[in-house]
Write a protein that holds these residues in place. Structure first.
Motif, mmCIF file in Angstrom:
data_model
loop_
_atom_site.group_PDB
_atom_site.id
_atom_site.type_symbol
_atom_site.label_atom_id
_atom_site.label_comp_id
_atom_site.label_asym_id
_atom_site.label_seq_id
_atom_site.Cartn_x
_atom_site.Cartn_y
_atom_site.Cartn_z
ATOM 1 N N ARG A 176 21.847 46.998 17.065
ATOM 2 C CA ARG A 176 23.028 47.844 16.931
ATOM 3 C C ARG A 176 24.206 46.992 16.498
ATOM 4 O O ARG A 176 24.293 45.818 16.833
ATOM 5 N N ASP A 177 25.126 47.593 15.766
ATOM 6 C CA ASP A 177 26.330 46.899 15.331
ATOM 7 C C ASP A 177 27.520 47.820 15.582
ATOM 8 O O ASP A 177 27.365 49.030 15.764
ATOM 9 N N ARG A 178 28.697 47.233 15.620
ATOM 10 C CA ARG A 178 29.918 47.977 15.907
ATOM 11 C C ARG A 178 30.737 48.138 14.635
ATOM 12 O O ARG A 178 30.801 47.226 13.796
ATOM 13 N N TRP A 179 31.360 49.301 14.470
ATOM 14 C CA TRP A 179 32.221 49.539 13.320
ATOM 15 C C TRP A 179 33.613 48.968 13.573
ATOM 16 O O TRP A 179 34.178 49.143 14.658
ATOM 17 N N VAL A 180 34.153 48.293 12.565
ATOM 18 C CA VAL A 180 35.513 47.757 12.651
ATOM 19 C C VAL A 180 36.238 48.049 11.342
ATOM 20 O O VAL A 180 35.625 48.290 10.298
ATOM 21 N N VAL A 181 37.557 48.009 11.411
ATOM 22 C CA VAL A 181 38.388 48.144 10.219
ATOM 23 C C VAL A 181 38.764 46.736 9.763
ATOM 24 O O VAL A 181 39.147 45.885 10.568
ATOM 25 N N VAL A 182 38.647 46.491 8.459
ATOM 26 C CA VAL A 182 38.890 45.162 7.904
ATOM 27 C C VAL A 182 40.016 45.243 6.875
ATOM 28 O O VAL A 182 40.034 46.140 6.016
ATOM 29 N N VAL A 183 40.962 44.305 6.978
ATOM 30 C CA VAL A 183 42.070 44.218 6.016
ATOM 31 C C VAL A 183 42.296 42.740 5.682
ATOM 32 O O VAL A 183 41.835 41.841 6.393
ATOM 33 N N GLY A 184 43.014 42.497 4.595
ATOM 34 C CA GLY A 184 43.397 41.134 4.255
ATOM 35 C C GLY A 184 44.476 40.621 5.194
ATOM 36 O O GLY A 184 45.160 41.396 5.872
ATOM 37 N N ARG A 185 44.639 39.295 5.222
ATOM 38 C CA ARG A 185 45.586 38.700 6.172
ATOM 39 C C ARG A 185 47.022 39.166 5.940
ATOM 40 O O ARG A 185 47.822 39.200 6.869
ATOM 41 N N ASP A 186 47.382 39.533 4.689
ATOM 42 C CA ASP A 186 48.764 39.904 4.388
ATOM 43 C C ASP A 186 48.973 41.412 4.303
ATOM 44 O O ASP A 186 50.074 41.862 3.994
ATOM 45 N N THR A 187 47.908 42.191 4.548
ATOM 46 C CA THR A 187 48.027 43.646 4.478
ATOM 47 C C THR A 187 48.786 44.164 5.699
ATOM 48 O O THR A 187 48.459 43.822 6.839
ATOM 49 N N VAL A 188 49.802 44.983 5.444
ATOM 50 C CA VAL A 188 50.655 45.479 6.519
ATOM 51 C C VAL A 188 50.079 46.791 7.051
ATOM 52 O O VAL A 188 50.086 47.822 6.368
ATOM 53 N N HIS A 251 43.957 46.807 0.232
ATOM 54 C CA HIS A 251 43.152 47.946 0.657
ATOM 55 C C HIS A 251 42.575 47.693 2.050
ATOM 56 O O HIS A 251 42.640 46.575 2.580
ATOM 57 N N VAL A 252 41.968 48.724 2.627
ATOM 58 C CA VAL A 252 41.294 48.603 3.912
ATOM 59 C C VAL A 252 39.852 49.072 3.739
ATOM 60 O O VAL A 252 39.510 49.738 2.766
ATOM 61 N N ALA A 253 39.018 48.737 4.723
ATOM 62 C CA ALA A 253 37.623 49.165 4.690
ATOM 63 C C ALA A 253 37.098 49.296 6.104
ATOM 64 O O ALA A 253 37.599 48.656 7.034
ATOM 65 N N LEU A 254 36.091 50.131 6.245
ATOM 66 C CA LEU A 254 35.353 50.255 7.495
ATOM 67 C C LEU A 254 33.997 49.613 7.274
ATOM 68 O O LEU A 254 33.300 49.953 6.312
ATOM 69 N N MET A 255 33.626 48.670 8.128
ATOM 70 C CA MET A 255 32.359 47.986 7.928
ATOM 71 C C MET A 255 31.782 47.515 9.263
ATOM 72 O O MET A 255 32.456 47.565 10.300
ATOM 73 N N GLN A 256 30.558 47.048 9.217
ATOM 74 C CA GLN A 256 29.877 46.577 10.411
ATOM 75 C C GLN A 256 30.457 45.226 10.837
ATOM 76 O O GLN A 256 30.682 44.339 10.025
ATOM 77 N N GLU A 257 30.672 45.074 12.154
ATOM 78 C CA GLU A 257 31.367 43.896 12.668
ATOM 79 C C GLU A 257 30.616 42.599 12.394
ATOM 80 O O GLU A 257 31.227 41.574 12.083
ATOM 81 N N THR A 258 29.278 42.611 12.512
ATOM 82 C CA THR A 258 28.518 41.370 12.336
ATOM 83 C C THR A 258 28.765 40.762 10.966
ATOM 84 O O THR A 258 28.997 39.554 10.833
ATOM 85 N N MET A 259 28.729 41.588 9.929
ATOM 86 C CA MET A 259 28.965 41.066 8.591
ATOM 87 C C MET A 259 30.431 40.688 8.412
ATOM 88 O O MET A 259 30.758 39.688 7.763
ATOM 89 N N ALA A 260 31.340 41.472 8.987
ATOM 90 C CA ALA A 260 32.767 41.147 8.876
ATOM 91 C C ALA A 260 33.061 39.781 9.484
ATOM 92 O O ALA A 260 33.829 38.987 8.925
ATOM 93 N N ARG A 261 32.449 39.472 10.627
ATOM 94 C CA ARG A 261 32.690 38.175 11.275
ATOM 95 C C ARG A 261 32.197 37.023 10.414
ATOM 96 O O ARG A 261 32.794 35.945 10.408
#
Length: 311
Positions: A176-188, A251-261
């Motif tokens: 199982r994986d968890r959904w997270v929202v991912v943004v760039g470091r400078d995205t407000v 932009h923003v995205a919703l993705m699986q936490e394992t890959m985001a990390r």
């Protein structure tokens, strides 16, 4: 002798193996390499198959080949026949991973490859140095054609959809994986995020279709669960590409936490919790019931499960 027996007696059954690879690869040179014969030998086999079926089978289109109408009909049949012959000849025989040259075909998304592919290849090679893995990148239309795909391959790694719930398909939980929202470091954006933040954002969404929302793609269903119809600025036919398209774009995205990390430090990503709880992303291993008791397939399922265990 019956007419069917007569046809079998006239046909070299080794040609079926060549036919299967020709239909898979649509390329004589690659098919020859997979079978372990020379390119001229594969060309000669194609000639014999064309005479037998009275059909071109592979039709030249530009620099490559396409399957003829008859060849398309043969794809599922030859996979089933070759699998049956393999099971017949291996009846009563044990699978020895130390000496086997078996090839296993597994369908996976680039997300699954990114999070467990390294372990899968390492586990397989450590325990069966001569076994080959044929990793097929999943297509968007996998669920729609799962009844055909599951008969043609050893296994599929995928989340569940309604079309997977067929009596001849078996599965086991991988992780199982968890959904997270991912943004760039400078995205407000807000931290914590609100639904208002996400409604105003521009999105990167994999496999998005404007005409079909929500779709069977897992990200689409999760966005719908949040009550969001995203403003999609970038659509991409890949999961792994998503964080690269988010990192410096705003932009923003919703993705699986394992890959985001795994991408966080390299791309300077910020990983945020969604504004409301989401169901976990559940990845399963799927196979056709006829393979359940096959010794080689049982071994392969254990290898895939072992590779997923850390997740």
């Amino acid at each position: 002798m019956t007419s069917s027996s007569s046809r079998l007696a006239r046909l070299d059954l080794n040609l079926l193996v060549v036919l299967r690879e020709l239909l898979r690869e649509r390329n004589v040179t690659r098919a020859a390499a997979r079978v372990g014969v020379s390119q001229p030998a594969a060309s000669a086999a194609l000639g014999r198959l064309r005479r037998h079926f009275d059909d071109e089978l592979l039709v030249r289109r530009g620099a490559g080949y396409e399957l003829s109408a008859l060849a398309h009909q043969l794809v599922d049949q030859v996979e089933t026949v070759c699998d049956g012959i393999d099971r017949l000849l291996s009846t009563g025989a044990d699978f020895d991973p130390a000496t086997s040259h078996h090839e296993f075909t597994i369908v996976m998304s680039d997300y699954a490859i990114a999070v467990m592919g390294e372990r899968l290849a390492a586990e397989a090679h450590a325990r069966a140095p001569h076994v080959r893995l044929n990793v097929v990148l999943v297509r968007e239309a996998l669920a729609a054609g799962i009844d055909r795909t599951i008969r043609a391959v050893d296994a599929v790694v995928s989340s569940a959809t309604g079309r997977f719930r067929q009596p001849e398909i078996r599965s086991t939980l991988l992780f199982r994986d968890r959904w997270v929202v991912v943004v760039g470091r400078d995205t407000v954006v807000g931290d914590p995020l609100t639904l208002h933040d996400l409604r105003d954002a521009t999105w990167v969404v994999p496999y998005h279709r404007d005409s079909e929302f929500p779709s069977v793609v897992p990200v689409s269903g999760q966005l719908a669960a949040l009550g969001l119809r995203p403003t999609v600025t970038v659509r991409v036919d890949s999961y792994v590409a998503v964080p690269f398209l988010v990192a410096s774009s705003g932009h923003v995205a919703l993705m699986q936490e394992t890959m985001a990390r795994t991408m966080q430090e390299r791309l300077g990503l910020r990983i945020l919790d969604p504004p409301a709880p989401l169901e976990p992303f559940v990845e399963r291993l799927w196979w056709h019931e006829r393979l359940t008791t096959d010794p080689a397939h049982r071994w392969f399922r254990r290898i895939v499960e072992r590779a997923a265990r850390a997740l």
